[in-house]
Design an enzyme around this catalytic site. Structure first.
Site, PDB file in Angstrom:
ATOM      1  N   ASP A 124       1.183  -1.053   0.018  1.00 41.32           N
ATOM      2  CA  ASP A 124       0.142  -0.213  -0.182  1.00 41.32           C
ATOM      3  C   ASP A 124       1.007   1.489  -0.055  1.00 41.32           C
ATOM      4  O   ASP A 124       1.620   1.851   0.514  1.00 41.32           O
ATOM      5  CB  ASP A 124      -0.988  -0.046   1.156  1.00 41.32           C
ATOM      6  CG  ASP A 124      -2.268   0.981   1.144  1.00 41.32           C
ATOM      7  OD1 ASP A 124      -2.487   1.351   0.215  1.00 41.32           O
ATOM      8  OD2 ASP A 124      -2.374   1.482   1.654  1.00 41.32           O
TER       9      ASP A 124
ATOM     10  N   HIS B 200      -3.680  13.701   0.530  1.00 42.69           N
ATOM     11  CA  HIS B 200      -4.119  13.314   1.860  1.00 42.69           C
ATOM     12  C   HIS B 200      -2.978  13.221   2.848  1.00 42.69           C
ATOM     13  O   HIS B 200      -2.884  12.959   4.137  1.00 42.69           O
ATOM     14  CB  HIS B 200      -4.122  11.767   1.551  1.00 42.69           C
ATOM     15  CG  HIS B 200      -3.860  10.669   2.211  1.00 42.69           C
ATOM     16  ND1 HIS B 200      -5.447  10.714   3.576  1.00 42.69           N
ATOM     17  CD2 HIS B 200      -3.673   9.730   2.173  1.00 42.69           C
ATOM     18  CE1 HIS B 200      -5.135   9.535   4.357  1.00 42.69           C
ATOM     19  NE2 HIS B 200      -3.837   9.040   4.126  1.00 42.69           N
TER      20      HIS B 200
ATOM     21  N   GLU C 219     -10.657   3.504   3.278  1.00 43.65           N
ATOM     22  CA  GLU C 219      -9.488   4.821   2.161  1.00 43.65           C
ATOM     23  C   GLU C 219      -9.974   4.311   1.213  1.00 43.65           C
ATOM     24  O   GLU C 219     -10.331   3.391   0.475  1.00 43.65           O
ATOM     25  CB  GLU C 219      -7.896   4.548   3.253  1.00 43.65           C
ATOM     26  CG  GLU C 219      -8.211   4.678   4.405  1.00 43.65           C
ATOM     27  CD  GLU C 219      -6.690   5.007   4.983  1.00 43.65           C
ATOM     28  OE1 GLU C 219      -5.318   4.033   3.631  1.00 43.65           O
ATOM     29  OE2 GLU C 219      -5.949   5.148   5.185  1.00 43.65           O
TER      30      GLU C 219
ATOM     31  N   GLU D  34      -8.990   4.051  -2.627  1.00 43.88           N
ATOM     32  CA  GLU D  34      -8.139   4.081  -3.176  1.00 43.88           C
ATOM     33  C   GLU D  34      -8.317   3.172  -4.432  1.00 43.88           C
ATOM     34  O   GLU D  34      -9.485   3.306  -4.814  1.00 43.88           O
ATOM     35  CB  GLU D  34      -6.493   3.152  -2.187  1.00 43.88           C
ATOM     36  CG  GLU D  34      -6.658   3.246  -0.809  1.00 43.88           C
ATOM     37  CD  GLU D  34      -5.229   2.595  -0.019  1.00 43.88           C
ATOM     38  OE1 GLU D  34      -4.157   2.486  -0.844  1.00 43.88           O
ATOM     39  OE2 GLU D  34      -5.155   2.640   1.282  1.00 43.88           O
TER      40      GLU D  34
ATOM     41  N   ASP E 133      -8.931   0.076   1.488  1.00 41.04           N
ATOM     42  CA  ASP E 133      -8.556   0.123   2.700  1.00 41.04           C
ATOM     43  C   ASP E 133      -8.754   0.435   3.870  1.00 41.04           C
ATOM     44  O   ASP E 133      -8.345   1.168   4.699  1.00 41.04           O
ATOM     45  CB  ASP E 133      -6.807   0.519   2.531  1.00 41.04           C
ATOM     46  CG  ASP E 133      -5.816   0.349   3.186  1.00 41.04           C
ATOM     47  OD1 ASP E 133      -5.772  -0.967   3.725  1.00 41.04           O
ATOM     48  OD2 ASP E 133      -4.914   1.305   3.462  1.00 41.04           O
TER      49      ASP E 133
ATOM     50  N   ARG F 149      -8.181   3.547  13.356  1.00 42.38           N
ATOM     51  CA  ARG F 149      -7.089   4.828  13.737  1.00 42.38           C
ATOM     52  C   ARG F 149      -6.810   4.665  14.294  1.00 42.38           C
ATOM     53  O   ARG F 149      -5.514   5.431  14.946  1.00 42.38           O
ATOM     54  CB  ARG F 149      -7.958   5.975  13.478  1.00 42.38           C
ATOM     55  CG  ARG F 149      -8.441   6.107  11.810  1.00 42.38           C
ATOM     56  CD  ARG F 149      -7.485   6.729  10.759  1.00 42.38           C
ATOM     57  NE  ARG F 149      -8.052   6.742   9.744  1.00 42.38           N
ATOM     58  CZ  ARG F 149      -7.609   6.370   8.822  1.00 42.38           C
ATOM     59  NH1 ARG F 149      -6.259   6.191   8.832  1.00 42.38           N
ATOM     60  NH2 ARG F 149      -7.614   6.601   6.961  1.00 42.38           N
TER      61      ARG F 149
ATOM     62  N   GLN G  32      -4.131   2.233  14.930  1.00 43.21           N
ATOM     63  CA  GLN G  32      -2.983   2.929  14.277  1.00 43.21           C
ATOM     64  C   GLN G  32      -2.536   4.138  15.380  1.00 43.21           C
ATOM     65  O   GLN G  32      -1.340   3.872  15.215  1.00 43.21           O
ATOM     66  CB  GLN G  32      -3.424   3.535  12.655  1.00 43.21           C
ATOM     67  CG  GLN G  32      -2.346   4.074  11.802  1.00 43.21           C
ATOM     68  CD  GLN G  32      -3.425   4.300  10.733  1.00 43.21           C
ATOM     69  OE1 GLN G  32      -4.345   4.142  10.647  1.00 43.21           O
ATOM     70  NE2 GLN G  32      -2.640   4.894   9.811  1.00 43.21           N
TER      71      GLN G  32
ATOM     72  N   LYS H   4      -4.055  -2.153   9.730  1.00 41.25           N
ATOM     73  CA  LYS H   4      -4.622  -2.487   8.481  1.00 41.25           C
ATOM     74  C   LYS H   4      -5.085  -3.421   8.225  1.00 41.25           C
ATOM     75  O   LYS H   4      -5.102  -3.715   6.888  1.00 41.25           O
ATOM     76  CB  LYS H   4      -3.614  -1.760   7.508  1.00 41.25           C
ATOM     77  CG  LYS H   4      -3.280   0.109   7.543  1.00 41.25           C
ATOM     78  CD  LYS H   4      -3.367   0.796   7.447  1.00 41.25           C
ATOM     79  CE  LYS H   4      -3.543   2.400   7.258  1.00 41.25           C
ATOM     80  NZ  LYS H   4      -4.217   2.992   6.354  1.00 41.25           N
TER      81      LYS H   4
ATOM     82  N   THR I 209      -9.127  -5.728   3.205  1.00 39.91           N
ATOM     83  CA  THR I 209      -8.971  -4.826   2.529  1.00 39.91           C
ATOM     84  C   THR I 209      -9.999  -5.520   1.290  1.00 39.91           C
ATOM     85  O   THR I 209      -9.680  -6.353   0.584  1.00 39.91           O
ATOM     86  CB  THR I 209      -7.764  -4.736   1.846  1.00 39.91           C
ATOM     87  OG1 THR I 209      -6.987  -4.203   2.801  1.00 39.91           O
ATOM     88  CG2 THR I 209      -6.822  -3.810   0.669  1.00 39.91           C
TER      89      THR I 209
ATOM     90  N   GLU J 176      -9.984  12.540   7.553  1.00 38.39           N
ATOM     91  CA  GLU J 176     -10.380  14.122   6.415  1.00 38.39           C
ATOM     92  C   GLU J 176     -11.518  14.292   6.877  1.00 38.39           C
ATOM     93  O   GLU J 176     -11.646  15.975   7.162  1.00 38.39           O
ATOM     94  CB  GLU J 176      -9.803  13.500   5.624  1.00 38.39           C
ATOM     95  CG  GLU J 176      -8.001  13.406   5.562  1.00 38.39           C
ATOM     96  CD  GLU J 176      -7.768  12.876   3.910  1.00 38.39           C
ATOM     97  OE1 GLU J 176      -7.686  11.439   3.672  1.00 38.39           O
ATOM     98  OE2 GLU J 176      -6.761  13.050   3.257  1.00 38.39           O
TER      99      GLU J 176
HETATM  100 MN    MN Z   1      -4.267   3.229   2.380  1.00 37.46          MN
END
Ligand code: MN
Length: 428
Positions: free
Chosen positions: A137, A144, A210, A212, A244, A248, A251, A264, A268, A376
């Protein structure tokens, strides 16, 4: 021009208006793996409302001879086919395009073969298109990386000193890549909500998406032999949408100093149809200008190293079944191109293998309605997102479904990716 993307061409399976409205017109023909109504797996392509079983065409002797013993398509993954390289992909694509054209009788008028080889897409079960050996990834969106850096380190140190010089990435977890529709179980883990108290264990309270895109590797490289940037695109088979999923709170506590791990690795999600670069070619466009200039091994041989792919994220919740759009973004915003990612990944001599997945990193634009994650969009909880029923979100709740879609809008037709969808379900 490549005649397979000629806008004038039509399939007998997408009559009339359908040709300009379906995400899967004759000019797209994305590759995929599905279970037929009888339960057996096969490789195929999508065309309009239909899926075409390439195993049946191969058995009927209708596909071109390739440098590989058959069966190549009566399989549960595209790995073998992808390993053969662009010339083979193109030969098969051209033959399928010919067979599906409204001016070609061979398949169109053979009702027995049509019955065996064509299925309504609603009657089949999509599978992962590849056996994915490795998943990497990247973190290639400047917007971002700047947003996340600003939230956690302030605007002056938003981008780390390396970011403009190399495409940052981490090695992800391939075993938990799942196909669209798979429920996403809320992960449990260790977090430290109070910095003055010891860490605690429990369900993540900050499950995020996420937005992607991902690319699958076709032919790999040998260990010790980097892929030079001017040959990188010939190692790429096609693209999918990637969600993904990220925890948080897990993380934030775990990521120093080696980066994300459990935050993570629980899931996915990817969209099932793999769009080829032949189909994407008409949508090629310039990447952002890179300043400072990258080192020689990362210098793009062409300015138009990316593709104009419009992206959208929608949410539905247990109390709000009508989709609400959370953001719109575009693949072209990414600072680092796919070719740069491949060149960088292999510059040490690291070998990529057929079916490896490389994902772009969250794709955010410059405006708040184009941010590609809840982190975000709700600015780490400071600006809760209001939904039409009056409820709010700073992160995802159990029962929330996230659906991402991607489309190239042409003048006469569109090339769609379909969608990747997943519902967050309670843990335990
Ligand atoms: Mn990612």
């Amino acid at each position: 021009m490549d005649w397979t993307v000629d806008p004038q061409r039509r399939s007998f399976l997408t009559p009339g208006e359908q040709a300009s409205h379906t995400p899967f017109p004759l000019q797209n023909l994305p590759w995929g793996v599905f279970r037929r109504p009888d339960g057996s797996p096969t490789c195929g392509v999508a065309i309009g409302e239909w899926a075409l079983d390439l195993g049946e065409l191969e058995a009927a002797g209708l596909l071109p001879e390739l440098d590989h013993p058959s069966p190549l398509f009566r399989r549960s993954s595209l790995n073998r086919f992808a390993s053969l390289g662009p010339d083979s992909w193109r030969k098969v694509r051209e033959r399928i395009s010919e067979l599906l054209g409204d001016d070609e009788a061979r398949l169109r008028d053979d009702h027995e073969l049509r019955h065996r080889a064509l299925f309504r897409r609603t009657d089949i079960q999509m599978q992962l298109p590849f056996e994915i050996g490795d998943y990497t990834d990247f973190y290639s969106s400047r917007e971002h990386a700047t947003n996340v850096g600003t939230m956690f380190r302030g605007p002056d140190n938003a981008l780390q000193p390396n970011w403009l010089h190399l495409p940052v990435a981490y090695h992800g977890r391939a075993s938990s890549v799942v196909v669209s529709g798979t429920p996403i179980r809320r992960p449990q883990g260790q977090t430290r909500p109070d910095p003055d108290a010891p860490p605690i264990f429990g369900p993540s309270k900050a499950v995020d998406f996420e937005l992607e895109m991902g690319a699958f590797i076709g032919p790999g490289n040998s260990l010790g032999e980097p892929i030079p940037i001017d040959r990188a695109e010939s190692h790429l088979f096609g693209m999918v949408i990637v969600n993904d999923w990220s925890a948080r709170d897990i993380q934030r506590w775990e990521y120093v100093p080696l980066g994300p791990f459990l935050a993570k690795n629980f899931a996915t999600s990817i969209s099932p149809w793999v769009v080829s670069f032949d189909a994407l070619e008409p949508f090629r466009c310039n990447s952002p200008v890179q300043d400072p200039e990258p080192l020689e091994y990362l210098k793009s041989p062409r300015p138009d190293a990316t593709f104009d792919i419009e992206l959208q994220v929608d949410i539905t919740t247990s109390s709000l079944p009508q989709p609400t759009t959370l953001c719109r973004s575009n693949f072209r915003y990414l600072y680092w191109s796919l070719a740069q990612q491949v060149a960088h990944h292999t510059v040490t001599g690291c070998n990529l293998r057929p079916g490896d997945l490389i994902a772009s990193g969250t794709i955010s634009g410059s405006t708040p309605d184009s941010f590609g994650s809840m982190l975000e969009l709700a600015w780490k909880g400071d600006r809760p997102i209001e939904l039409p029923d009056g409820s709010t979100r700073t992160m995802l709740q159990d029962g929330d479904t996230i659906t991402m879609s991607a489309t190239c809008h042409g003048k006469y037709y569109r090339v769609g990716f379909g969608e990747v969808s997943g519902t967050v379900v309670p843990c335990g």
